[in-house]
Write an enzyme that holds these catalytic residues in place. Sequence first.
Site, PDB file in Angstrom:
ATOM      1  N   SER A  19       0.806  -1.230   0.000  1.00  0.00           N
ATOM      2  CA  SER A  19       0.000   0.000   0.000  1.00  0.00           C
ATOM      3  C   SER A  19       0.837   1.278   0.000  1.00  0.00           C
ATOM      4  O   SER A  19       0.492   2.220  -0.730  1.00  0.00           O
ATOM      5  CB  SER A  19      -0.962  -0.008   1.184  1.00  0.00           C
ATOM      6  OG  SER A  19      -1.912  -1.035   1.004  1.00  0.00           O
ATOM      7  N   THR A  64      -5.837  -3.575   7.158  1.00  0.00           N
ATOM      8  CA  THR A  64      -5.663  -4.921   6.620  1.00  0.00           C
ATOM      9  C   THR A  64      -5.659  -5.931   7.757  1.00  0.00           C
ATOM     10  O   THR A  64      -5.929  -5.591   8.909  1.00  0.00           O
ATOM     11  CB  THR A  64      -4.421  -4.978   5.694  1.00  0.00           C
ATOM     12  OG1 THR A  64      -4.419  -6.244   5.036  1.00  0.00           O
ATOM     13  CG2 THR A  64      -3.122  -4.785   6.451  1.00  0.00           C
ATOM     14  N   LYS A  68      -9.688  -6.095   9.930  1.00  0.00           N
ATOM     15  CA  LYS A  68     -10.784  -5.643   9.065  1.00  0.00           C
ATOM     16  C   LYS A  68     -12.167  -5.783   9.699  1.00  0.00           C
ATOM     17  O   LYS A  68     -13.056  -4.996   9.415  1.00  0.00           O
ATOM     18  CB  LYS A  68     -10.766  -6.416   7.738  1.00  0.00           C
ATOM     19  CG  LYS A  68      -9.698  -5.950   6.765  1.00  0.00           C
ATOM     20  CD  LYS A  68      -9.820  -6.743   5.473  1.00  0.00           C
ATOM     21  CE  LYS A  68      -9.049  -6.110   4.347  1.00  0.00           C
ATOM     22  NZ  LYS A  68      -9.318  -6.751   3.055  1.00  0.00           N
ATOM     23  N   ASP A 104     -12.971  -3.035  -1.256  1.00  0.00           N
ATOM     24  CA  ASP A 104     -12.512  -4.277  -1.906  1.00  0.00           C
ATOM     25  C   ASP A 104     -13.447  -4.705  -3.045  1.00  0.00           C
ATOM     26  O   ASP A 104     -12.991  -5.099  -4.122  1.00  0.00           O
ATOM     27  CB  ASP A 104     -12.418  -5.426  -0.886  1.00  0.00           C
ATOM     28  CG  ASP A 104     -11.125  -5.385  -0.088  1.00  0.00           C
ATOM     29  OD1 ASP A 104     -10.146  -4.765  -0.558  1.00  0.00           O
ATOM     30  OD2 ASP A 104     -11.092  -5.981   1.006  1.00  0.00           O
ATOM     31  N   ARG A 153     -14.176 -25.453   1.464  1.00  0.00           N
ATOM     32  CA  ARG A 153     -13.703 -26.671   2.118  1.00  0.00           C
ATOM     33  C   ARG A 153     -14.616 -27.030   3.280  1.00  0.00           C
ATOM     34  O   ARG A 153     -15.075 -28.162   3.383  1.00  0.00           O
ATOM     35  CB  ARG A 153     -12.263 -26.422   2.613  1.00  0.00           C
ATOM     36  CG  ARG A 153     -11.640 -27.571   3.316  1.00  0.00           C
ATOM     37  CD  ARG A 153     -10.216 -27.255   3.655  1.00  0.00           C
ATOM     38  NE  ARG A 153     -10.084 -26.093   4.538  1.00  0.00           N
ATOM     39  CZ  ARG A 153      -8.939 -25.638   5.001  1.00  0.00           C
ATOM     40  NH1 ARG A 153      -7.809 -26.223   4.654  1.00  0.00           N
ATOM     41  NH2 ARG A 153      -8.897 -24.596   5.804  1.00  0.00           N
TER      42      ARG A 153
HETATM   43  P1  NDP Z   1      -9.732 -16.140   5.405  1.00  0.00           P
HETATM   44  O1  NDP Z   1      -8.709 -16.690   6.322  1.00  0.00           O
HETATM   45  O2  NDP Z   1     -10.840 -15.306   5.944  1.00  0.00           O
HETATM   46  O3  NDP Z   1     -10.427 -17.359   4.580  1.00  0.00           O
HETATM   47  C1  NDP Z   1      -9.630 -18.368   4.005  1.00  0.00           C
HETATM   48  C2  NDP Z   1     -10.478 -19.222   3.070  1.00  0.00           C
HETATM   49  O4  NDP Z   1      -9.617 -20.102   2.369  1.00  0.00           O
HETATM   50  C3  NDP Z   1     -11.521 -20.084   3.775  1.00  0.00           C
HETATM   51  O5  NDP Z   1     -12.650 -20.203   2.953  1.00  0.00           O
HETATM   52  C4  NDP Z   1     -10.775 -21.426   3.895  1.00  0.00           C
HETATM   53  O6  NDP Z   1     -11.635 -22.543   3.984  1.00  0.00           O
HETATM   54  C5  NDP Z   1     -10.047 -21.457   2.589  1.00  0.00           C
HETATM   55  N1  NDP Z   1      -8.860 -22.332   2.583  1.00  0.00           N
HETATM   56  C6  NDP Z   1      -7.710 -22.130   3.272  1.00  0.00           C
HETATM   57  N2  NDP Z   1      -6.833 -23.116   3.010  1.00  0.00           N
HETATM   58  C7  NDP Z   1      -7.447 -23.966   2.143  1.00  0.00           C
HETATM   59  C8  NDP Z   1      -7.049 -25.170   1.498  1.00  0.00           C
HETATM   60  N3  NDP Z   1      -5.855 -25.718   1.685  1.00  0.00           N
HETATM   61  N4  NDP Z   1      -7.932 -25.764   0.651  1.00  0.00           N
HETATM   62  C9  NDP Z   1      -9.149 -25.227   0.450  1.00  0.00           C
HETATM   63  N5  NDP Z   1      -9.580 -24.085   1.034  1.00  0.00           N
HETATM   64  C10 NDP Z   1      -8.728 -23.456   1.870  1.00  0.00           C
HETATM   65  O7  NDP Z   1      -8.904 -15.341   4.273  1.00  0.00           O
HETATM   66  P2  NDP Z   1      -9.411 -14.131   3.374  1.00  0.00           P
HETATM   67  O8  NDP Z   1     -10.789 -14.449   2.919  1.00  0.00           O
HETATM   68  O9  NDP Z   1      -9.195 -12.849   4.070  1.00  0.00           O
HETATM   69  O10 NDP Z   1      -8.383 -14.146   2.144  1.00  0.00           O
HETATM   70  C11 NDP Z   1      -8.454 -15.143   1.136  1.00  0.00           C
HETATM   71  C12 NDP Z   1      -7.386 -14.838   0.071  1.00  0.00           C
HETATM   72  O11 NDP Z   1      -7.712 -13.628  -0.623  1.00  0.00           O
HETATM   73  C13 NDP Z   1      -5.985 -14.632   0.631  1.00  0.00           C
HETATM   74  O12 NDP Z   1      -5.064 -15.267  -0.238  1.00  0.00           O
HETATM   75  C14 NDP Z   1      -5.780 -13.127   0.580  1.00  0.00           C
HETATM   76  O13 NDP Z   1      -4.430 -12.789   0.433  1.00  0.00           O
HETATM   77  C15 NDP Z   1      -6.579 -12.786  -0.681  1.00  0.00           C
HETATM   78  N6  NDP Z   1      -7.041 -11.388  -0.710  1.00  0.00           N
HETATM   79  C16 NDP Z   1      -6.679 -10.608  -1.778  1.00  0.00           C
HETATM   80  C17 NDP Z   1      -7.119  -9.311  -1.865  1.00  0.00           C
HETATM   81  C18 NDP Z   1      -6.709  -8.491  -3.046  1.00  0.00           C
HETATM   82  O14 NDP Z   1      -6.906  -7.259  -3.027  1.00  0.00           O
HETATM   83  N7  NDP Z   1      -6.180  -9.105  -4.071  1.00  0.00           N
HETATM   84  C19 NDP Z   1      -7.991  -8.708  -0.844  1.00  0.00           C
HETATM   85  C20 NDP Z   1      -8.344  -9.636   0.225  1.00  0.00           C
HETATM   86  C21 NDP Z   1      -7.873 -10.919   0.288  1.00  0.00           C
HETATM   87  P3  NDP Z   1     -12.222 -23.071   5.410  1.00  0.00           P
HETATM   88  O15 NDP Z   1     -13.393 -22.180   5.725  1.00  0.00           O
HETATM   89  O16 NDP Z   1     -12.633 -24.461   5.126  1.00  0.00           O
HETATM   90  O17 NDP Z   1     -11.101 -22.943   6.397  1.00  0.00           O
END
Ligand code: NDP
Length: 296
Positions: A19, A64, A68, A104, A153
């Site tokens: 950022s 971040t 959030k 976002d 998942r």
């Molecule tokens: P959260 O921790 O809130 O959620 C993670 C999600 O990923 C859950 O649905 C989880 O499933 C799933 N998950 C994690 N590991 C696995 C796996 N091995 N196999 C399958 N599913 C998996 O994270 P966020 O929602 O905040 O972020 C998600 C992604 O988005 C991150 O990579 C983050 O960097 C990216 N992001 C990018 C942004 C951008 O501007 N480009 C903005 C915000 C986020 P379960 O519920 O089963 O645990």
Amino acid sequence: MSQLDRYAVIGQPIAHSKSPFIHAAFARAAGDKLSYEALEVMPAALAETLKQLHAEPYLGINVTLPHKTAVAGLCESISERAERAGAVNTLTRTDSGWAGDNTDGAGFLADLDRLGIALEGKTVLLLGAGGAARGLIAPLLSRQPKELAISNRNPWKPEELAERFKPLGNIVPRTHLALKGDSYDLIINATSAGHAGAIPRLPGQLLAAGGAAYDLSYGSAHAPFAAWAKLQGAAVIADGLGMLVAQAAEAFALWRGSKPDVDPVLVSLREPELAGCGETHRQPPKPVHPNRIGQD
Ligand code: NDP
């Protein structure tokens, strides 16, 4: 001596944040002089830090992980879109506190527009049910896709999200297994699986001919999903760097009144990784392989 307008991003960890680079580039392009810092803030210090930043005074704050959600309860007011997303990523100073917003979703839609990915009348699959996925649901439904399927998942979370958001459009929960035989024009990876070198465990042949694959992750975390999408014959494969810059542009516009051009900043962010996996690829349609990649 006049003081520079002050802005910051707060999170923990924060050293990796792009950022400050992005906002400095926006300011340069606008001929604006401002300061933008990255501040490491522990969860226990969040409320006190916000008071201090208001007093100093900072004019705007980006928020971040992991703050959030918690920051929403510390705002004087929050926007409808932040309320829906259940998260705040942008704070704008008011006389007596902070107004919370979430850019976002708007950044995500702006990036789809930049890539020429249409949603109206299309079938869309959203993978993941964490904070980022939740924030995308209302923006996605606002573009009236034919169907928005959500799969995770942990299969209970999509059920809850579909129930909550069904007044806004056609959203259906799907287990990964139940996706077999489905076909989508756009598949969005909003999981954090890529950070562990994985992708969700999915059946093959999920992408319609000419379909697009969009990953919220970028950098090395984008590699597993990009590889999967390539094998699926995706016509467009995009990482989340465009969304990152576009959500920052939306925040900059809230604070400074004019929306910056994302393209030059995106180009300079990609420069160090041009040989890596962080680009947007367009490839000619290929036969779809019924493979399974990934691990839960
Ligand atoms: P959260 O921790 O809130 O959620 C993670 C999600 O990923 C859950 O649905 C989880 O499933 C799933 N998950 C994690 N590991 C696995 C796996 N091995 N196999 C399958 N599913 C998996 O994270 P966020 O929602 O905040 O972020 C998600 C992604 O988005 C991150 O990579 C983050 O960097 C990216 N992001 C990018 C942004 C951008 O501007 N480009 C903005 C915000 C986020 P379960 O519920 O089963 O645990």
